[in-house]
Design a protein around this motif. Structure first.
Motif, mmCIF file in Angstrom:
data_model
loop_
_atom_site.group_PDB
_atom_site.id
_atom_site.type_symbol
_atom_site.label_atom_id
_atom_site.label_comp_id
_atom_site.label_asym_id
_atom_site.label_seq_id
_atom_site.Cartn_x
_atom_site.Cartn_y
_atom_site.Cartn_z
ATOM 1 N N ASP A 15 74.178 -6.056 82.479
ATOM 2 C CA ASP A 15 75.315 -5.481 81.543
ATOM 3 C C ASP A 15 75.012 -6.335 80.793
ATOM 4 O OD1 ASP A 15 77.393 -4.452 80.334
ATOM 5 O OD2 ASP A 15 78.376 -4.514 82.696
ATOM 6 N N LEU A 16 75.034 -6.353 79.382
ATOM 7 C CA LEU A 16 74.292 -7.357 78.943
ATOM 8 C C LEU A 16 75.505 -8.247 78.341
ATOM 9 C CD1 LEU A 16 72.085 -8.550 77.118
ATOM 10 C CD2 LEU A 16 72.436 -7.402 75.356
ATOM 11 N N GLU A 17 76.963 -7.327 78.119
ATOM 12 C CA GLU A 17 77.490 -8.073 78.076
ATOM 13 C C GLU A 17 78.212 -10.109 78.353
ATOM 14 O OE1 GLU A 17 80.693 -6.960 75.274
ATOM 15 O OE2 GLU A 17 78.221 -6.584 74.531
ATOM 16 N N VAL A 18 77.455 -9.382 79.712
ATOM 17 C CA VAL A 18 78.328 -10.497 80.597
ATOM 18 C C VAL A 18 77.189 -12.153 80.656
ATOM 19 C CG1 VAL A 18 78.282 -8.476 82.770
ATOM 20 C CG2 VAL A 18 76.356 -10.223 82.716
ATOM 21 N N PHE A 19 75.873 -11.050 80.048
ATOM 22 C CA PHE A 19 75.773 -12.794 79.264
ATOM 23 C C PHE A 19 75.361 -12.959 78.073
ATOM 24 C CE2 PHE A 19 72.864 -11.137 82.923
ATOM 25 C CZ PHE A 19 72.029 -12.175 83.535
ATOM 26 N N GLU A 20 75.379 -12.085 76.882
ATOM 27 C CA GLU A 20 75.428 -12.684 75.446
ATOM 28 C C GLU A 20 75.942 -11.157 75.160
ATOM 29 O OE1 GLU A 20 73.790 -15.826 74.588
ATOM 30 O OE2 GLU A 20 73.260 -16.591 76.499
ATOM 31 N N GLY A 21 76.763 -11.393 73.861
ATOM 32 C CA GLY A 21 76.827 -10.372 73.096
ATOM 33 C C GLY A 21 76.192 -11.154 71.930
ATOM 34 N N LEU A 53 67.152 -4.624 70.311
ATOM 35 C CA LEU A 53 67.663 -4.252 70.737
ATOM 36 C C LEU A 53 67.054 -2.767 71.847
ATOM 37 C CD1 LEU A 53 71.213 -3.969 70.271
ATOM 38 C CD2 LEU A 53 70.696 -2.459 68.953
ATOM 39 N N SER A 54 65.537 -2.402 71.672
ATOM 40 C CA SER A 54 64.204 -1.441 72.014
ATOM 41 C C SER A 54 64.580 -2.223 73.246
ATOM 42 C CB SER A 54 63.501 -1.081 70.998
ATOM 43 O OG SER A 54 63.983 -1.044 69.271
ATOM 44 N N LEU A 55 63.894 -3.345 72.601
ATOM 45 C CA LEU A 55 62.917 -4.026 73.966
ATOM 46 C C LEU A 55 64.175 -3.824 75.948
ATOM 47 C CD1 LEU A 55 61.609 -5.184 75.522
ATOM 48 C CD2 LEU A 55 61.954 -7.336 75.541
ATOM 49 N N MET A 56 65.702 -4.005 75.013
ATOM 50 C CA MET A 56 66.872 -3.705 75.975
ATOM 51 C C MET A 56 67.353 -2.373 76.331
ATOM 52 S SD MET A 56 69.151 -6.977 74.685
ATOM 53 C CE MET A 56 69.990 -6.339 73.080
ATOM 54 N N ARG A 57 66.763 -1.385 75.730
ATOM 55 C CA ARG A 57 67.096 -0.381 75.434
ATOM 56 C C ARG A 57 66.010 0.132 76.568
ATOM 57 N NH1 ARG A 57 68.513 1.625 70.107
ATOM 58 N NH2 ARG A 57 70.103 1.928 69.673
ATOM 59 N N MET A 58 64.821 -0.196 76.768
ATOM 60 C CA MET A 58 63.795 0.111 77.048
ATOM 61 C C MET A 58 63.611 -0.595 78.475
ATOM 62 S SD MET A 58 59.925 -1.199 77.323
ATOM 63 C CE MET A 58 60.315 -2.619 78.600
ATOM 64 N N ASP A 60 66.532 -0.748 80.496
ATOM 65 C CA ASP A 60 67.987 0.646 80.285
ATOM 66 C C ASP A 60 69.614 -0.328 80.820
ATOM 67 O OD1 ASP A 60 69.443 2.878 80.933
ATOM 68 O OD2 ASP A 60 68.959 3.122 82.793
ATOM 69 N N PHE A 61 69.274 -1.207 79.892
ATOM 70 C CA PHE A 61 70.245 -2.157 79.766
ATOM 71 C C PHE A 61 71.987 -1.221 79.556
ATOM 72 C CE2 PHE A 61 68.450 -6.853 78.937
ATOM 73 C CZ PHE A 61 68.031 -6.754 80.084
ATOM 74 N N ASN A 62 73.156 -1.583 79.707
ATOM 75 C CA ASN A 62 73.860 -1.300 79.703
ATOM 76 C C ASN A 62 74.558 -1.758 77.957
ATOM 77 O OD1 ASN A 62 74.908 0.838 81.006
ATOM 78 N ND2 ASN A 62 76.190 -0.642 82.123
ATOM 79 N N ILE A 63 74.351 -1.539 76.781
ATOM 80 C CA ILE A 63 74.920 -2.002 76.320
ATOM 81 C C ILE A 63 75.651 -1.715 75.524
ATOM 82 C CG2 ILE A 63 73.386 -2.270 73.143
ATOM 83 C CD1 ILE A 63 70.725 -1.484 74.671
#
Lengths: 249, 290
Positions: A15-21, A53-58, A60-63
């Motif tokens: 869950d990306l949000e718990v790290f950074e926005g 954003l692409s890297l995070m999608r790859m 499979d983060f919850n964006i």
């Protein structure tokens, strides 16, 4: 930056949000490129933002939607920048000649509160070593709402991961792998390595790995360990090498 | 004991009371105890003023610090008490068998900072600064009793407004919210003041421009009514000279000037803040309300 490939099936969704926005990502990019916050090269920054954003999608983060909204905002600013001033469609809330201005103000304002937050963090570190004679030590409950990466932020980890991924890019072509690893396995591996070595360079973690799948799995295992506070990451100076260490007692 | 000897020793009595007390003592508490003690025969300090107590405590605080005894007198959020020197923390944590301290995460600290500096603040205001949804963080901070609902805003939907608690002050070792570093620059009052100044500035500029234009193209001006709309819009305004600069010239190293040019940008949340009724004083109306 790599193109997004298939999303790996994961038990562990980060869950990306718990790290950074999204504003953290922009501030990170601005700092990394050493660009002027009041004169952001919007084209470059937008491209980099989309790459992350692409890297995070790859991975499979919850964006969260906030990241997508920011991407749309950047795109809009970029397209408005391309138009001559008098041909830009009127925007109700843009009372400025420069389409970047609203974003700049938001970033500057956010940065101020980030600094205020880091000051609160310092006060908190000081206070935890102070005991009052009169009353019970003040302890707040455990905080499950987010993760503090004390020295290294998630985007630096992503950037380091990207470097590792580039190394294997060519070798991977045309290969089909059975899924040999799970995040749970890799958690065990990392903990074992760290127990024996005590300290581990981020890049060494991936030394013998030849496939993107294994690297990604290992990276997700690392994030999970960070979230569970089983591993700390530290960095040698700003944008320097990243190391994994046992969490400080 | 002679009277003179005792008067010199107000400090000593205060120090002893604070040490023996189970909770921090405020100056008012101390004065009351000294006054009430007269009933049991200890009349010497029955008439001391709060000012005299404050002075004596200030001297005592200095002395305990200077003596490096491992503890010293401080004034915390709920009164005077002794606390240990932070440098001794590692040994104390071990002696008291304390676990790893629970620290607040960065998302929590950022949210807390916005609440602390801008209180009372609505969720929307916090989200517009952080650029992410904060509902779960707010809930966690409420559970930890670091923030509380202090009222409802007058803006449509009457959203809750949040403020910090006593525990917040104690957790961070602060006496009062005003002791937060840089509170003047980050407070809402300052943000509002800047915004008002900018709005006035902007309106003045607008009317000057209108005058100039009407002189030039008196007959061509289609409808003066249209032009009135601009300066009346309730939107954040920034200093006009900064705008033109950013669009045309390249400013030399403005990042370094970030802090000094703060006020040009604090209008960011101005739109929400200046909405009718949603001002810093709005919180007072809601204290009895739940």
């Amino acid at each position: 930056m790599t193109e997004p490939t298939t999303a790996e099936p994961q038990d562990y969704k980060v869950d990306l949000e718990v790290f950074e926005g999204p504003l953290d990502l922009l501030l990170y990019l601005i700092k990394k490129d050493e660009v002027d916050i009041y004169d952001i090269p919007i084209e470059t920054i937008t491209t980099q933002y989309m790459n992350y954003l692409s890297l995070m999608r790859m991975l499979d983060f919850n964006i969260a939607g906030d990241f997508i909204v920011m991407a749309a905002t950047l795109m809009m600013i970029k397209s408005r920048m391309l138009l001559p001033v008098d041909e830009r469609p009127e925007l109700e809330d843009e009372e400025d000649d420069d389409p970047r201005w609203d974003l700049v103000r938001q970033l500057v304002e956010y940065k101020k509160f980030k600094d205020a937050a880091s000051h609160l963090h310092d006060l908190q570190l000081h206070q935890e070593n102070v005991f009052a004679a009169a009353d019970e030590p003040v302890e707040v409950g455990s905080d499950e709402s987010g993760v503090t990466l004390e020295e290294v932020n998630i985007f630096e980890l992503l950037s380091a991961l990207n470097t590792v991924l580039k190394r294997v890019e060519k070798e991977e072509l045309g290969q089909i792998f059975a899924q040999e690893f799970t995040v749970a396995d890799k958690i065990e591996v990392i903990l074992k390595l760290l127990r024996t070595a005590g300290r581990l360079a981020f890049t060494d973690l991936f030394n013998d790995m030849a496939t993107r799948y294994e690297i990604v799995t290992t990276f997700l295992a690392l994030l999970e360990l960070i979230r569970l506070r089983q591993v700390d990451v530290v960095q040698k100076g700003e944008f320097g090498d990243i190391f994994l260490v046992n969490p400080a007692a | 004991m002679s009277t003179t000897e005792i008067q010199v020793d107000l400090k000593r009595v205060l120090g002893a009371m604070i040490l023996a007390s189970n909770e921090p003592l405020s100056i008012r508490d101390l004065r009351k105890i000294l006054g009430d003690s007269a009933d049991s025969g200890a009349r010497e300090f029955a008439g001391v003023t709060e000012g005299a107590i404050r002075d004596a405590l200030a001297v005592l605080a200095e002395e305990t610090k200077d003596h490096a005894m491992g503890f010293y007198l401080v004034e915390g959020a709920s009164g005077f008490h002794y606390q240990t020197d932070a440098s001794c923390g590692p040994w104390l944590r071990h002696m008291l068998k304390l676990d790893k301290p629970s620290r607040l995460s960065r998302p929590s600290l950022e949210t807390l900072a916005i609440v602390a500096y801008r209180q009372p603040a609505t969720r929307a205001e916090i989200e517009s600064v952080r650029g992410v949804a904060v509902d779960h963080v707010l809930r966690a901070l409420m559970e930890m009793q670091l923030i509380r609902i202090v009222g409802r805003s007058d803006v449509p939907g009457r959203p809750f407004m949040y403020g910090t608690t006593q525990l917040f002050l104690e957790h961070f070792g602060l006496k009062k919210v005003d002791d937060l570093p840089g509170i003047e620059q980050l407070s809402r009052a300052e943000a509002d003041r800047i915004q008002d100044a900018e709005r006035a500035n902007r309106a003045a500029e607008e009317s000057a421009r209108r005058e100039a234009e009407s002189e030039l193209e008196l007959d061509l001006t289609p409808d003066p009514e249209d032009r009135e709309v601009g300066p009346l819009l309730d939107v954040p305004l920034e200093a006009p000279q900064m705008r033109s600069q950013s669009a045309t010239e390249r400013v030399g190293d403005p990042v370094a000037d970030e802090t000094t040019s703060d006020h040009e940008f604090s209008g960011e949340n101005g739109a929400d803040q200046s909405a009718p009724g949603d001002n810093a004083s709005a919180g007072d109306d809601f204290d009895d309300e739940k």
